[in-house]
Design a protein around this motif. Structure first.
Motif, PDB file in Angstrom:
ATOM      1  N   VAL A 184      19.140  52.500 -16.298  1.00 58.95           N
ATOM      2  CA  VAL A 184      17.842  52.135 -16.847  1.00 58.95           C
ATOM      3  C   VAL A 184      18.016  51.543 -18.229  1.00 58.95           C
ATOM      4  N   ASP A 217       8.394  57.434 -21.040  1.00 60.77           N
ATOM      5  CA  ASP A 217       7.475  57.809 -19.962  1.00 60.77           C
ATOM      6  C   ASP A 217       6.012  57.605 -20.349  1.00 60.77           C
ATOM      7  N   ARG A 234      11.474  59.851 -16.509  1.00 67.13           N
ATOM      8  CA  ARG A 234      12.848  59.441 -16.818  1.00 67.13           C
ATOM      9  C   ARG A 234      13.463  60.281 -17.919  1.00 67.13           C
TER      10      ARG A 234
END
Length: 327
Positions: free
Chosen positions: A19, A83, A322
């Protein structure tokens, strides 16, 4: 023409586990252009030095020093998306009076990955102690959202519920939606206003056609085929409307969606996610930001429909929080 991407949750590649959370803003892209201009000037400067010799270099340096220098003009501006910048919601299509859920699509707008994920879920899928349909019967969209939140381990999940007229008005608000049908759909409803007769192929559907299409109970491929086309339709709506032209006015998109659905997504939620949604709009220049993810299910010994172990882990990876951003 609408585009969408589809990937099986059981065949994920490394791009979904790596990511990159540092994306440049539109401002920083303009700064990059300034960097390029400065670099180009430096190249020209070097060439002139070679041509005019040391004596010319002195006068040229004086000339450059006299030019206006803008403080910070080449400073890189980055945003780290977390997030709080993402938006996870479950879209629920119901029958006319809103009592029976027919379609569930889990969505996540994830700016750190430049993607909008969508996954169609069967109403019979077990999520905790109840099926999705069971959660809806007890507490409507709010309880479905809470069940999804527990299931995929994410803090905030929102909901949108749409019935026949909601689908019709939403699609009309968006100017239609591109749908590709693998077969013709012909259904003569008891109420002739709900009948649908359309040929196979790809074209733009207006709101009334779209609503009648997904209200039709008789699909050659059964409910699974209808579910597949429904999630593709939602992906097309995202691809065709989350556009760069809206990157600085995301509230306009919210204003076009909110009147047609029951939802707990408020303007406060949109403001919290504003930077992330703007990033996604900017990144959707090619109109293919939506990524459809499939799940594999099985029926256990108790007759319950469940996600396979791998599918469940991947659902958590894609729709769950995440955590801290990568450095």
């Amino acid at each position: 023409m609408a585009k969408y991407k589809s990937k099986n949750l059981l065949v994920l590649d490394g791009t979904l586990t790596s990511v990159d959370r540092n994306h440049k803003t539109m401002f920083s892209r303009r700064e990059d252009k300034k960097k390029i201009a400065v670099m180009a000037a430096a190249v020209v400067f070097a060439l002139l030095v070679l041509l005019i010799g040391a004596r010319g270099m002195v006068s040229l340096c004086i000339t450059l020093q006299e030019q206006e220098i803008i403080p910070g003009a080449v400073t890189e501006q980055t945003i780290t998306y977390t997030d709080k910048d993402s938006l996870t919601a479950i879209v629920i299509k119901t029958n006319d009076d809103g009592t029976v859920p027919e379609q569930f699509v889990l969505t996540r707008y994830e700016p750190s990955e430049d993607a909008v994920y969508l996954t169609a879920l069967a109403p019979e899928l077990m999520m905790g102690e109840r099926t999705l349909a069971g959660h809806y019967a007890v507490g409507g969209g709010a309880q479905c959202a809470a069940a999804v939140s527990d299931y995929v381990k994410t803090e905030n999940v929102y909901y949108y519920t749409l019935e026949f007229n909601g689908v019709k008005s939403l699609v009309n608000e968006m100017g239609g939606v591109t749908i590709e049908l693998p077969c013709s759909i012909n259904y003569n409803a008891p109420d002739s206003r709900r009948s649908i007769n359309v040929a196979a192929g790809k074209r733009v559907f207006e709101g009334g056609e779209t609503a009648r299409l997904f209200n039709c109970p008789e699909w050659p491929g059964g409910v699974q085929q209808r579910r597949t086309i429904f999630v593709q339709m939602l992906a097309a709506l995202v691809n065709e409307n989350l556009a760069p032209s809206y990157s600085d006015r995301i509230e306009k998109i919210y204003g076009r969606v909110e009147p047609h659905a029951k939802t707990n997504v408020s303007m406060d939620v949109i403001q919290r996610c504003y930077d992330g949604l703007a990033r996604l709009a900017t990144a959707n220049a090619e109109g293919n930001i939506a990524l459809i993810m499939d799940v594999e299910t099985y029926v256990n010994e108790n007759g319950e429909l469940k996600c396979s172990g791998d599918s469940y882990e991947n659902l958590m990876m894609i729709y769950g929080d995440r955590g801290a951003p990568q450095q």
